[in-house]
Scaffold this motif. Structure first.
Motif, mmCIF file in Angstrom:
data_model
loop_
_atom_site.group_PDB
_atom_site.id
_atom_site.type_symbol
_atom_site.label_atom_id
_atom_site.label_comp_id
_atom_site.label_asym_id
_atom_site.label_seq_id
_atom_site.Cartn_x
_atom_site.Cartn_y
_atom_site.Cartn_z
ATOM 1 N N ASP A 121 0.809 -1.223 0.000
ATOM 2 C CA ASP A 121 0.000 0.000 0.000
ATOM 3 C C ASP A 121 0.843 1.275 0.000
ATOM 4 O OD1 ASP A 121 -2.253 -1.523 -0.032
ATOM 5 O OD2 ASP A 121 -2.697 -1.307 2.110
ATOM 6 N N VAL A 122 1.977 1.272 0.718
ATOM 7 C CA VAL A 122 2.775 2.494 0.827
ATOM 8 C C VAL A 122 3.381 2.889 -0.514
ATOM 9 C CG1 VAL A 122 4.989 1.435 1.412
ATOM 10 C CG2 VAL A 122 4.425 3.700 2.313
ATOM 11 N N ARG A 123 3.621 1.899 -1.374
ATOM 12 C CA ARG A 123 4.167 2.218 -2.700
ATOM 13 C C ARG A 123 3.147 2.951 -3.562
ATOM 14 N NH1 ARG A 123 6.569 -3.868 -3.676
ATOM 15 N NH2 ARG A 123 8.313 -3.746 -2.169
ATOM 16 N N GLU A 124 1.877 2.609 -3.386
ATOM 17 C CA GLU A 124 0.826 3.232 -4.188
ATOM 18 C C GLU A 124 0.237 4.473 -3.512
ATOM 19 O OE1 GLU A 124 -2.039 0.180 -4.719
ATOM 20 O OE2 GLU A 124 -0.716 -1.122 -5.924
ATOM 21 N N TRP A 125 0.575 4.681 -2.258
ATOM 22 C CA TRP A 125 -0.003 5.789 -1.497
ATOM 23 C C TRP A 125 0.433 7.138 -2.019
ATOM 24 C CZ3 TRP A 125 2.811 8.641 2.583
ATOM 25 C CH2 TRP A 125 1.996 9.572 3.254
ATOM 26 N N LYS A 126 -0.532 8.044 -2.186
ATOM 27 C CA LYS A 126 -0.256 9.420 -2.604
ATOM 28 C C LYS A 126 -0.732 10.345 -1.486
ATOM 29 C CE LYS A 126 -0.679 8.452 -7.532
ATOM 30 N NZ LYS A 126 0.785 8.463 -7.728
ATOM 31 N N PRO A 127 0.203 11.037 -0.815
ATOM 32 C CA PRO A 127 -0.170 11.891 0.329
ATOM 33 C C PRO A 127 -1.233 12.921 0.010
ATOM 34 C CG PRO A 127 2.201 11.621 0.202
ATOM 35 C CD PRO A 127 1.640 11.027 -1.055
ATOM 36 N N SER A 128 -1.222 13.464 -1.207
ATOM 37 C CA SER A 128 -2.206 14.491 -1.553
ATOM 38 C C SER A 128 -3.613 13.919 -1.622
ATOM 39 C CB SER A 128 -1.840 15.142 -2.887
ATOM 40 O OG SER A 128 -1.777 14.166 -3.919
ATOM 41 N N TYR B 60 1.453 21.441 5.545
ATOM 42 C CA TYR B 60 1.087 21.120 6.927
ATOM 43 C C TYR B 60 0.055 20.000 6.995
ATOM 44 C CZ TYR B 60 -0.756 21.706 11.646
ATOM 45 O OH TYR B 60 -1.177 21.484 12.935
ATOM 46 N N GLU B 61 -0.942 20.011 6.096
ATOM 47 C CA GLU B 61 -1.996 18.996 6.124
ATOM 48 C C GLU B 61 -1.435 17.603 5.875
ATOM 49 O OE1 GLU B 61 -5.050 19.523 7.042
ATOM 50 O OE2 GLU B 61 -4.582 21.633 7.352
ATOM 51 N N PRO C 94 -0.232 14.849 10.473
ATOM 52 C CA PRO C 94 -0.682 13.577 11.072
ATOM 53 C C PRO C 94 0.463 12.669 11.499
ATOM 54 C CG PRO C 94 -1.947 14.064 9.082
ATOM 55 C CD PRO C 94 -0.811 15.034 9.126
ATOM 56 N N TRP C 95 1.653 12.860 10.917
ATOM 57 C CA TRP C 95 2.761 11.960 11.203
ATOM 58 C C TRP C 95 3.390 12.206 12.562
ATOM 59 C CZ3 TRP C 95 3.472 7.693 8.486
ATOM 60 C CH2 TRP C 95 2.802 7.610 7.268
ATOM 61 N N LYS C 96 3.007 13.278 13.208
ATOM 62 C CA LYS C 96 3.412 13.480 14.604
ATOM 63 C C LYS C 96 2.875 12.343 15.469
ATOM 64 C CE LYS C 96 4.491 15.909 18.390
ATOM 65 N NZ LYS C 96 5.846 16.182 18.875
ATOM 66 N N MET D 197 4.190 29.706 13.223
ATOM 67 C CA MET D 197 3.389 29.376 14.396
ATOM 68 C C MET D 197 2.410 28.233 14.127
ATOM 69 S SD MET D 197 4.392 31.120 16.962
ATOM 70 C CE MET D 197 6.049 30.899 16.279
ATOM 71 N N LEU D 198 2.044 28.032 12.860
ATOM 72 C CA LEU D 198 1.199 26.883 12.521
ATOM 73 C C LEU D 198 1.933 25.573 12.781
ATOM 74 C CD1 LEU D 198 -1.393 25.714 11.145
ATOM 75 C CD2 LEU D 198 -0.157 25.925 8.959
ATOM 76 N N TRP D 199 3.235 25.554 12.428
ATOM 77 C CA TRP D 199 4.042 24.350 12.591
ATOM 78 C C TRP D 199 4.578 24.199 14.014
ATOM 79 C CZ3 TRP D 199 5.239 20.697 8.748
ATOM 80 C CH2 TRP D 199 4.784 21.002 7.463
ATOM 81 N N ALA D 200 4.641 25.280 14.761
ATOM 82 C CA ALA D 200 5.311 25.267 16.067
ATOM 83 C C ALA D 200 4.796 24.197 17.028
ATOM 84 C CB ALA D 200 5.218 26.654 16.718
ATOM 85 N N PRO D 201 3.469 23.947 17.125
ATOM 86 C CA PRO D 201 3.013 22.923 18.086
ATOM 87 C C PRO D 201 3.507 21.518 17.774
ATOM 88 C CG PRO D 201 1.204 24.379 17.476
ATOM 89 C CD PRO D 201 2.333 24.681 16.551
#
Length: 370
Positions: free
Chosen positions: A189-196, A232-233, A237-239, A282-286
């Motif tokens: 699945d990860v090979r075919e996965w498209k983050p967008s 950012y979107e 989620p990978w946090k 500041m969006l990325w800071a948290p």
């Protein structure tokens, strides 16, 4: 009611007529020591109420007698009269307030969300194991894993605590499911996965997080290559999905350099901030440690540039006190609560307000001598 001094008798001020006609009095017709009667109707009303010259209004004469003195304002604050409220300044720093949410409610919402994900995880794994059986896999390990998952599902019914699924699943069954069921499927699945298309990994990773905890190490390089240039979107989620070590590696390689570049190239432009770079930071800071963000701000001399720009604006443009304070406090509202809890960041921001006050006092002194 303001009262003006005059050398004329009061009695001629009051019209003997009770007609109540609301005529404005001509100053040349006024007679009386205390005068500011806007109409004959008001004068007649006072006469009927037995108003005594030199006393205050009220049943006990408790109203004021001496007039309210006008206060001369310097030209920086031309409208600061009683009841005046300054309009918000369009300085590009306004942050819409978030709807208030009780901390306890937020905590319960997070728990409920995690429990729903746990149920989804159980149902997804059961479906995979059933598919393996239908495809002819009659191995003992698959049969045992299927039975174990069915038993664990019973523990998810009714009242339960978070983590029930993993706690009820035998370690041997959990290991088999992770190594022989989930991971092989993820590799494909990860090979075919498209983050967008699927930034939150709803199809191939997120449902299994309650059991596997985080992304398998063997898949990290593939995921990193796909999200390193994401917005950012895509990245946020990978946090949750990466292990602490994986996230630390990713943030140092990709997020911190990006934020460093934004701070370095940022333009600070009072009276209106047009460069949105700081909002992005500041969006990325948290997603990062507060100290890492503060280190970037200090290394790129953000606070020095901010204070220098503020000082120049105060001296060159001579903004009003309200505008200057709104500028400083507006920047302060952009900072995340985690950063404001950092003593060094808060000290720099408060230094801006300390700078405004003496500058405004100096201007007040200058205008009062004009």
């Amino acid at each position: 009611m303001a009262i003006l001094e005059s050398n004329i008798a009061v009695s001629t001020l009051l019209d003997t007529s009770d007609s109540g006609e609301d005529k404005l009095l001509n100053p040349s017709d006024m007679s009386g020591r205390f005068v500011f009667l806007p109409s004959r109707a008001v004068a007649n009303m006072l006469r009927r109420w037995n108003y005594q010259e030199g006393s205050g209004l009220g049943t006990q004469g408790q109203g004021i007698v001496a007039p309210i003195q006008a206060v001369v304002r310097v030209r920086r604050r031309p409208k600061a009269g009683l009841g005046y409220r300054e309009k918000p300044y369009d300085n590009g720093l306004h942050v819409p307030p978030e709807p208030p949410v009780e901390e306890e409610c937020r905590e319960w919402e997070n728990i409920a969300r995690a429990m729903r994900l746990e149920t989804e995880c159980c149902e997804t794994i059961l479906a995979l194991l059933h598919d393996m059986r239908l495809q002819g896999d009659d191995s003992v390990e698959t049969t045992d894993a299927l039975k174990a998952m069915a038993e664990s599902k019973k523990g998810l019914q009714g009242k339960r605590t978070l983590g029930t699924l993993k706690a009820r699943l035998p370690s041997s069954a959990a290991r088999y499911i992770i190594e022989q069921v989930i991971t092989p499927r993820m590799v494909v699945d990860v090979r075919e996965w498209k983050p967008s298309w699927d930034p939150d990994c709803h199809d191939w990773l997120r449902p299994f997080i309650p059991l596997i905890g985080h992304l398998p190490e063997s898949l990290y390089s593939t995921v990193e290559s796909k999200i390193r240039n994401g917005d950012y979107e895509v990245v946020s989620p990978w946090k949750e999905y990466l292990s602490p070590v994986q996230w630390d590696t990713f943030s140092k390689r990709h997020i911190l350099p990006m934020l460093t570049r934004l701070v370095r190239e940022m333009k600070i432009t009072p009276p209106k901030q047009t460069d949105p770079s700081f909002r992005t930071v500041m969006l990325w800071a948290p997603l990062l440690r507060a100290q890492d963000v503060v280190s970037i701000l200090e290394a790129e001399k953000f606070f020095e540039k901010w204070e220098s720009t503020l000082r120049h604006w105060l001296q060159a443009a001579k903004p009003s006190l309200g505008e200057a304070i709104a500028w400083c406090t507006g920047w302060k509202t952009l900072f995340t609560p985690e950063l404001l809890a950092d003593e060094s960041a808060l000290t720099h921001l408060d230094a801006g307000l300390d700078m405004v006050d003496p500058a405004m006092q100096e201007l007040d002194s200058l205008f009062s001598n004009l």
